[in-house]
Design an enzyme around this catalytic site. Sequence first.
Site, PDB file in Angstrom:
ATOM      1  N   SER A 209       0.441  -0.772  -0.044  1.00 31.30           N
ATOM      2  CA  SER A 209      -0.025   0.110  -0.251  1.00 31.30           C
ATOM      3  C   SER A 209       1.215   1.413   0.446  1.00 31.30           C
ATOM      4  O   SER A 209       1.858   1.263  -0.397  1.00 31.30           O
ATOM      5  CB  SER A 209      -1.280   0.115   1.198  1.00 31.30           C
ATOM      6  OG  SER A 209      -1.845   0.427   0.557  1.00 31.30           O
ATOM      7  N   ASN A 210       0.534   1.871   0.430  1.00 30.79           N
ATOM      8  CA  ASN A 210       0.836   3.383  -0.052  1.00 30.79           C
ATOM      9  C   ASN A 210       0.651   4.604   1.208  1.00 30.79           C
ATOM     10  O   ASN A 210      -0.990   4.306   2.336  1.00 30.79           O
ATOM     11  CB  ASN A 210       0.681   5.105  -0.837  1.00 30.79           C
ATOM     12  CG  ASN A 210       0.116   4.937  -1.392  1.00 30.79           C
ATOM     13  OD1 ASN A 210      -1.195   5.765  -0.695  1.00 30.79           O
ATOM     14  ND2 ASN A 210      -0.762   4.081  -2.874  1.00 30.79           N
TER      15      ASN A 210
END
Length: 400
Positions: A209-210
Amino acid sequence: MNLKGKRILVGVTGSIAAYKTAILTRLLIKSGAEVQLVATIAALDFITPLTLATLSKRPVLSVFFEKSSGQWHNHVELGLWADLFIVAPLSANTLAKFAQGGCDNLLTATYLSCRCPVMLAPAMDLDMYQHPSVRANLEKVASFGNVILDAETGELASGLSGQGRMMEPEHILEQVIEFFNSKKDFQGKKVMITMGPTQEALDPVRFLSNHSSGKMGYALAKTFEAQGASVSLVTGPVALKLDESRFQVHRVTTAAEMFEVAKSLHAQMDVVVFAAAVADFRPQNVADQKIKKAGEELTLRLIPNVDIALELGEIKSANQIHVGFALETEQEEGNAKTKMVRKNFDLVVLNSATEVGVGFKHDTNQVRIFHKGGNEVQSALLSKDAIAEIILEEVKKVAS
Ligand code: CTP
């Protein structure tokens, strides 16, 4: 409320109440508005241009042509510049000109040229204010759509007492704030916002993810909703508390899910904002069980995810507006503009990944907004709510 970014023309005419224009100007400036004063020559007998110019931080305009500097003041430009025109105080003489379409000075020419709403704050002595011709003129200008800020009752300069005092600057400020609050430019419009990160599973307990927090997308949602839009959020996992009574909230996890939901809603939307930080890749294989370490290297094979903005850009109709975001670390402007063309955005909002206090997780942001047609707007470092207001102003320009 903050009047930041609001452009207000303040007209001042010959009346003893002109001293109150100084107070009004100060209140508007303190609330964040940009103020440009336009005065009749008679007004300058009552209040000095130096006072008004100092308070408004701009020269006071009173003539079409300044002989000393050779400068021409364009009443059409002034009229187009303003979001609101307030004439305070409005004398009986200027009122009569407004009622008749008279045009013998910069103020009356600006009045006839301006496209924005107009508020008029008359100031007169008791019997003047009640004179049938003044009453008829006020009725007439009200029928043109001008808002009359009725004179208040009290002691008048003549020594008489009654109705005729210009509305107090504090009360005018309240009217201005109410006016901007009730201005709902997106009434009846449908807006979809993709926001937050996506999560791409590696195994049942891990994902790629980020750092996207969804704050910018949510700030936009609140701003669109405040201006009358019905807002659908297609959001990845975020820690924000989303108000489900104000928004239609669709929660998704992966890019593929985000795409499916966004695609199903797309056709009904007037405006789509792609604020999500979609993971560009996902693991080719998602392990059924938790991946155990085996003491050796682990190679992950990633495959590209769907580009939501690109796909929806291909089916976008002429009356839909698409707004994209770009986060760049080099050749920022060029890359952002290329992205705008490739993804068929009408506007692209560039976040610089290199500035302090900007982008992911922060409550502040600093952006440059590029229009498809070539215009550009640059913001200061501001709260994400304030940035959302600026982005909306640019969306309005595309829509108009
Ligand atoms: N976007 C999207 N779907 C993706 C990737 C991006 O909808 N799979 C949208 C983002 O929401 C944003 C815009 O496209 O509005 C730009 O995203 P960005 O990640 O900056 O650009 P990319 O197209 O991924 O290009 P690059 O990785 O080369 O920077």
